[in-house]
Design an enzyme around this catalytic site. Structure first.
Site, PDB file in Angstrom:
ATOM      1  N   GLY A   1       0.870  -1.254  -0.021  1.00 29.63           N
ATOM      2  CA  GLY A   1       0.073   0.043   0.183  1.00 29.63           C
ATOM      3  C   GLY A   1       0.885   1.287  -0.097  1.00 29.63           C
ATOM      4  O   GLY A   1       2.128   1.399  -0.282  1.00 29.63           O
TER       5      GLY A   1
ATOM      6  N   HIS B   1       2.184   4.982  -4.747  1.00 28.98           N
ATOM      7  CA  HIS B   1       2.887   6.053  -5.299  1.00 28.98           C
ATOM      8  C   HIS B   1       2.979   5.741  -7.168  1.00 28.98           C
ATOM      9  O   HIS B   1       2.648   4.640  -7.228  1.00 28.98           O
ATOM     10  CB  HIS B   1       4.194   6.492  -4.914  1.00 28.98           C
ATOM     11  CG  HIS B   1       4.989   5.404  -4.835  1.00 28.98           C
ATOM     12  ND1 HIS B   1       5.751   4.739  -5.879  1.00 28.98           N
ATOM     13  CD2 HIS B   1       5.576   4.565  -3.606  1.00 28.98           C
ATOM     14  CE1 HIS B   1       6.437   3.850  -5.354  1.00 28.98           C
ATOM     15  NE2 HIS B   1       6.365   3.614  -4.039  1.00 28.98           N
TER      16      HIS B   1
ATOM     17  N   GLY C   1       5.340   4.732  -8.739  1.00 27.48           N
ATOM     18  CA  GLY C   1       6.102   3.589  -8.947  1.00 27.48           C
ATOM     19  C   GLY C   1       5.401   2.187  -9.012  1.00 27.48           C
ATOM     20  O   GLY C   1       5.251   1.396  -9.982  1.00 27.48           O
ATOM     21  N   HIS C   2       4.443   2.176  -8.137  1.00 27.36           N
ATOM     22  CA  HIS C   2       3.362   1.204  -7.968  1.00 27.36           C
ATOM     23  C   HIS C   2       2.483   1.267  -9.391  1.00 27.36           C
ATOM     24  O   HIS C   2       2.080   0.290  -9.814  1.00 27.36           O
ATOM     25  CB  HIS C   2       2.630   1.223  -6.743  1.00 27.36           C
ATOM     26  CG  HIS C   2       3.276   1.083  -5.559  1.00 27.36           C
ATOM     27  ND1 HIS C   2       3.247   2.159  -4.505  1.00 27.36           N
ATOM     28  CD2 HIS C   2       3.699  -0.044  -4.916  1.00 27.36           C
ATOM     29  CE1 HIS C   2       3.980   1.669  -3.527  1.00 27.36           C
ATOM     30  NE2 HIS C   2       4.160   0.459  -3.745  1.00 27.36           N
TER      31      HIS C   2
ATOM     32  N   GLN D   1       7.978  -9.082   7.861  1.00 24.76           N
ATOM     33  CA  GLN D   1       9.351  -8.532   7.321  1.00 24.76           C
ATOM     34  C   GLN D   1       9.701  -7.541   8.004  1.00 24.76           C
ATOM     35  O   GLN D   1      10.841  -6.856   7.493  1.00 24.76           O
ATOM     36  CB  GLN D   1       8.983  -8.282   5.451  1.00 24.76           C
ATOM     37  CG  GLN D   1       8.089  -7.294   5.344  1.00 24.76           C
ATOM     38  CD  GLN D   1       7.974  -7.322   3.999  1.00 24.76           C
ATOM     39  OE1 GLN D   1       7.222  -8.120   3.341  1.00 24.76           O
ATOM     40  NE2 GLN D   1       8.369  -6.189   3.161  1.00 24.76           N
TER      41      GLN D   1
ATOM     42  N   GLY E   1       9.130  -4.412  -8.324  1.00 26.10           N
ATOM     43  CA  GLY E   1       9.700  -3.283  -8.705  1.00 26.10           C
ATOM     44  C   GLY E   1      11.389  -3.376  -8.550  1.00 26.10           C
ATOM     45  O   GLY E   1      11.722  -3.969  -7.475  1.00 26.10           O
TER      46      GLY E   1
ATOM     47  N   ASP F   1      13.518  -2.684  -5.205  1.00 25.95           N
ATOM     48  CA  ASP F   1      13.863  -3.454  -4.117  1.00 25.95           C
ATOM     49  C   ASP F   1      14.710  -4.672  -4.870  1.00 25.95           C
ATOM     50  O   ASP F   1      14.109  -5.710  -5.041  1.00 25.95           O
ATOM     51  CB  ASP F   1      12.824  -3.981  -3.443  1.00 25.95           C
ATOM     52  CG  ASP F   1      12.303  -2.998  -2.527  1.00 25.95           C
ATOM     53  OD1 ASP F   1      13.038  -2.151  -1.775  1.00 25.95           O
ATOM     54  OD2 ASP F   1      11.086  -2.538  -2.673  1.00 25.95           O
TER      55      ASP F   1
ATOM     56  N   LEU G   1      11.185   6.717  -6.230  1.00 29.59           N
ATOM     57  CA  LEU G   1      10.039   7.119  -5.369  1.00 29.59           C
ATOM     58  C   LEU G   1       9.886   5.717  -4.655  1.00 29.59           C
ATOM     59  O   LEU G   1      10.508   4.574  -4.973  1.00 29.59           O
ATOM     60  CB  LEU G   1       8.714   6.766  -6.432  1.00 29.59           C
ATOM     61  CG  LEU G   1       8.537   8.040  -7.140  1.00 29.59           C
ATOM     62  CD1 LEU G   1       6.984   7.877  -7.838  1.00 29.59           C
ATOM     63  CD2 LEU G   1       8.728   9.275  -6.717  1.00 29.59           C
TER      64      LEU G   1
ATOM     65  N   SER H   1       7.721   4.631  -0.825  1.00 31.98           N
ATOM     66  CA  SER H   1       6.410   4.857   0.250  1.00 31.98           C
ATOM     67  C   SER H   1       7.170   5.646   1.307  1.00 31.98           C
ATOM     68  O   SER H   1       6.705   6.281   2.154  1.00 31.98           O
ATOM     69  CB  SER H   1       5.589   3.561   0.595  1.00 31.98           C
ATOM     70  OG  SER H   1       4.996   2.862  -0.289  1.00 31.98           O
TER      71      SER H   1
HETATM   72  O1  PAF Z   1       7.914  -4.934  -2.074  1.00 33.87           O
HETATM   73  C1  PAF Z   1       6.996  -4.839  -1.159  1.00 33.87           C
HETATM   74  O2  PAF Z   1       6.080  -3.971  -1.210  1.00 33.87           O
HETATM   75  C2  PAF Z   1       6.838  -5.828  -0.091  1.00 33.87           C
HETATM   76  O3  PAF Z   1       8.083  -6.435   0.220  1.00 33.87           O
HETATM   77  C3  PAF Z   1       6.132  -7.221  -0.824  1.00 33.87           C
HETATM   78  C4  PAF Z   1       6.705  -7.764  -1.957  1.00 33.87           C
HETATM   79  C5  PAF Z   1       4.641  -6.740  -1.186  1.00 33.87           C
HETATM   80  C6  PAF Z   1       5.928  -8.305   0.140  1.00 33.87           C
HETATM   81  O4  PAF Z   1       5.604  -7.807   1.550  1.00 33.87           O
END
Ligand code: PAF
Length: 284
Positions: free
Chosen positions: A31, A34, A36-37, A61, A147, A150, A184, A186
């Site tokens: 969530g 932005h 990028g998503h 995580q 993306g 990461d 970009l 979050s």
């Molecule tokens: O990149 C992310 O936003 C998170 O690490 C993901 C892949 C949604 C897993 O929680």
């Protein structure tokens, strides 16, 4: 856009898409959407007629003392952005649905996860791979889009999909940047205006490495020091690592080739930022 909160509803929706013969592309997110998503959604939509996005801030995580509690959450805004971009279904599971009492199984990554982000954030990638494996099993997409920002996560997801024979194609969407170069994220929401200026050193360092490499400099140590120079001029930035690494093993290289990943992580104020560039690709 269909709102899916419960796992049975997701499974029913997926069965209907399969019965209709439509390929499904999956964009997993936490969530705080932005541009990028939304670019990942655009890529997904070019690859399949139906796009499903998940929004789930995965507690597994985040380490102790990390930003799980204050991670930005605005589901109404996310829903509007996703619907406006043509997402067909939004899956927003509750933590208890993903991790019911007694759930204890984890996907444990190999040594690739121990370096870089993994060294800074012990357990982080086991949390990422566990939730990604669960989401892939629940959604059963034909393809999933992650993306490039990461990059270690992307490499580990690709590794997991190969190692566990998961029947899904993984696609990678380019990093979207502000016009000043800031990637970009979050977590940019945490940056003060002074931080935002200081944060530009990350993309400047990557650009310096890219320019030098294009100019013929392949020595990793030299590229590393050219990048460090960009940080000497920045106040309030602490470099966690600069990694010039092989894309298959994530081990440092001595000489950089096309495909070598140049990655950087730094603390800007209280915020950890990541950025990277794959040499030989256009610096966006
Ligand atoms: O990149 C992310 O936003 C998170 O690490 C993901 C892949 C949604 C897993 O929680």
């Amino acid at each position: 856009m269909v709102d899916l909160r419960e796992i049975p509803a997701l499974r029913a929706w997926r069965a209907a898409e399969r019965a209709a013969g439509r390929r499904v592309a999956f964009v997993p997110t936490m969530g705080a959407l932005h541009a990028g998503h939304l670019a990942l959604v655009d890529l997904a939509a070019r690859l399949a007629p139906t796009v499903l996005m998940s929004v789930f801030v995965n507690p597994l995580q985040f380490g102790p003392g990390e930003d799980f509690a204050r991670y930005p959450r605005d589901l109404d805004r996310d829903r509007a952005l996703a619907a406006g971009r043509g997402v067909a279904a939004l899956f927003v599971p509750a933590v208890e649905a993903m991790y019911p009492p007694g759930a204890e199984t984890r996907v444990v990554p190999g040594p690739m996860a121990e370096r870089w982000e993994g060294a800074q954030r012990p357990g982080h990638f086991a949390g990422v791979l566990t939730v990604v494996a669960k989401l892939l099993n629940l959604v059963q997409p034909d393809l999933a889009v992650f993306g490039q920002k990461d990059i270690q996560q992307v490499c580990l997801v690709q590794r997991m999909v190969r190692d566990l024979d998961l029947p899904v194609e993984i696609h990678v969407g380019r990093t979207v940047r502000e016009t000043n170069g800031l990637a970009l994220s979050s977590r940019n929401a945490y940056l003060s205006s002074a931080d935002r200026t200081a944060a530009l050193s990350l993309s400047r360092a990557l650009r310096a490495a890219d320019l030098a490499w294009r100019g013929g400099e392949a020595e990793a140590l030299r590229l590393h020091s050219l990048m460090m120079e960009q940080f000497h001029m920045s106040i309030g930035v602490t470099v966690d690592y600069i990694a010039i690494i092989d894309p298959d093993t994530l081990r440092p290289v001595e000489r950089a080739d096309g495909g070598t990943i140049v990655a950087v992580a730094a603390r800007v104020g209280r915020t950890r930022l990541l950025d990277n560039h794959i040499l030989g690709t256009e610096f966006c």
